[in-house]
Design an enzyme around this catalytic site. Structure first.
Site, PDB file in Angstrom:
ATOM      1  N   CYS A 153      -0.471   8.709   7.016  1.00 53.62           N
ATOM      2  CA  CYS A 153      -1.862   8.529   6.611  1.00 53.62           C
ATOM      3  C   CYS A 153      -2.738   8.342   7.853  1.00 53.62           C
ATOM      4  O   CYS A 153      -2.305   7.781   8.860  1.00 53.62           O
ATOM      5  CB  CYS A 153      -1.982   7.311   5.695  1.00 53.62           C
ATOM      6  N   CYS A 212       8.079   3.469   5.451  1.00 48.11           N
ATOM      7  CA  CYS A 212       7.115   3.245   4.372  1.00 48.11           C
ATOM      8  C   CYS A 212       7.785   2.874   3.058  1.00 48.11           C
ATOM      9  O   CYS A 212       7.124   2.452   2.125  1.00 48.11           O
ATOM     10  CB  CYS A 212       6.264   4.497   4.171  1.00 48.11           C
ATOM     11  N   CYS A 270       0.839  -1.203   0.000  1.00 46.20           N
ATOM     12  CA  CYS A 270       0.000   0.000   0.000  1.00 46.20           C
ATOM     13  C   CYS A 270       0.871   1.249   0.000  1.00 46.20           C
ATOM     14  O   CYS A 270       0.624   2.200  -0.753  1.00 46.20           O
ATOM     15  CB  CYS A 270      -0.919  -0.011   1.221  1.00 46.20           C
ATOM     16  N   CYS A 271       1.907   1.255   0.848  1.00 42.80           N
ATOM     17  CA  CYS A 271       2.820   2.399   0.901  1.00 42.80           C
ATOM     18  C   CYS A 271       3.508   2.621  -0.442  1.00 42.80           C
ATOM     19  O   CYS A 271       3.731   3.763  -0.858  1.00 42.80           O
ATOM     20  CB  CYS A 271       3.872   2.188   1.990  1.00 42.80           C
ATOM     21  N   CYS A 301      -3.160   4.898   9.567  1.00 47.60           N
ATOM     22  CA  CYS A 301      -1.894   4.283   9.972  1.00 47.60           C
ATOM     23  C   CYS A 301      -1.148   5.102  11.023  1.00 47.60           C
ATOM     24  O   CYS A 301       0.035   4.846  11.283  1.00 47.60           O
ATOM     25  CB  CYS A 301      -0.991   4.081   8.757  1.00 47.60           C
TER      26      CYS A 301
END
Length: 250
Positions: free
Chosen positions: A202, A230, A119-120, A205
């Site tokens: 984010c 990340c 995702c990162c 997170c």
């Protein structure tokens, strides 16, 4: 630096500020194109002020992941209002985001380190690569004190993966240094800091930290502290020798 501002700083911090200004000016002169990657958090607002107040030729951009806090996005407006500068925003590729969500789910990053890093990569690393595609150097607000993953941080490095220079001009600054500067120069700051968020990423997170935790403990809090990056700064990096770093500020 005004007399009033100078008196608000300790001699040690005043020397750091003078060195920071000199280093940023030299970075701007040394490379044809330089960009500063801003998370819009405290350290990065410090550097934003240092760059814009002195007219240093370093462009400023931010990664709009699509999942930032409203307070963080609001800092773009505050920079515009204070400095008359429009921070460039880089967004993830929507098709990549859609594929990830379809295959794994919107919040799959909670399930494993691998899915979190994926995702990162989509929301941060790939946009960063686009942002840095045409530069000779980039600047970050990283500090050694922030976490165990940054304890060996150098002020000047070579980003081998991208073939460009990388500068961390606040590497040896403490959290107290940062906040003393922000107060002395009346720099706008993300309101989340006052709510216990020293490090801001984010929204899903990031959480507020607890007493005694390091400043990045609220990032990906469900993971081991040794995995908490990340990917933005996990590339092949060659440190520049300390004597070369010292020379860069003169």
């Amino acid at each position: 630096m005004s007399t009033a501002t100078a008196t608000a700083l300790t001699p040690e911090l005043a020397a750091k500020v003078e060195r920071l200004d000199a280093l940023l000016a030299q970075i701007g002169e040394r490379h044809d194109k330089v960009k500063f990657a801003s998370s819009l958090a405290a350290e990065d607002m410090l550097l934003t002020h240092a760059i814009l107040s002195k007219g240093v030729p370093i462009g400023i951009f931010s990664l709009n992941t699509g999942r930032l806090h409203a307070e963080t996005l609001g800092m773009i407006d505050r920079v515009r209002e204070r400095y008359g500068y429009e921070i460039e925003q880089f967004h993830p590729q929507q098709d990549a985001v859609d594929r990830y969500v379809a295959e794994h789910g919107l919040n799959a990053f909670y399930e494993s380190v691998e899915l979190r890093k994926s995702c990162c990569h989509i929301r941060k690393v790939e946009p960063l690569n686009r942002a840095l595609a045409d530069v000779g150097a980039w600047v970050t607000g990283q500090r050694r004190e922030q976490s165990v993953t940054r304890a060996e941080l150098h002020e000047e490095e070579q980003d081998e993966a991208r073939g460009i220079a990388k500068y961390n001009p606040l590497a040896d600054w403490t959290e107290a240094d940062v906040w003393a500067y922000l107060k002395a120069f009346d720099v706008p700051v993300n309101p989340l800091h006052a709510r216990g968020y020293p490090s801001i990423g984010c929204e899903p997170c990031t959480r507020a930290i607890r007493p005694g935790e390091d400043s990045r403990a609220g990032r990906w809090w469900w993971e081991s502290r040794d995995t908490k990056e990340c990917g933005l700064h996990i590339t092949t990096i060659t440190p520049i020798p300390a004597n070369a770093e010292a020379g860069a500020a003169h």
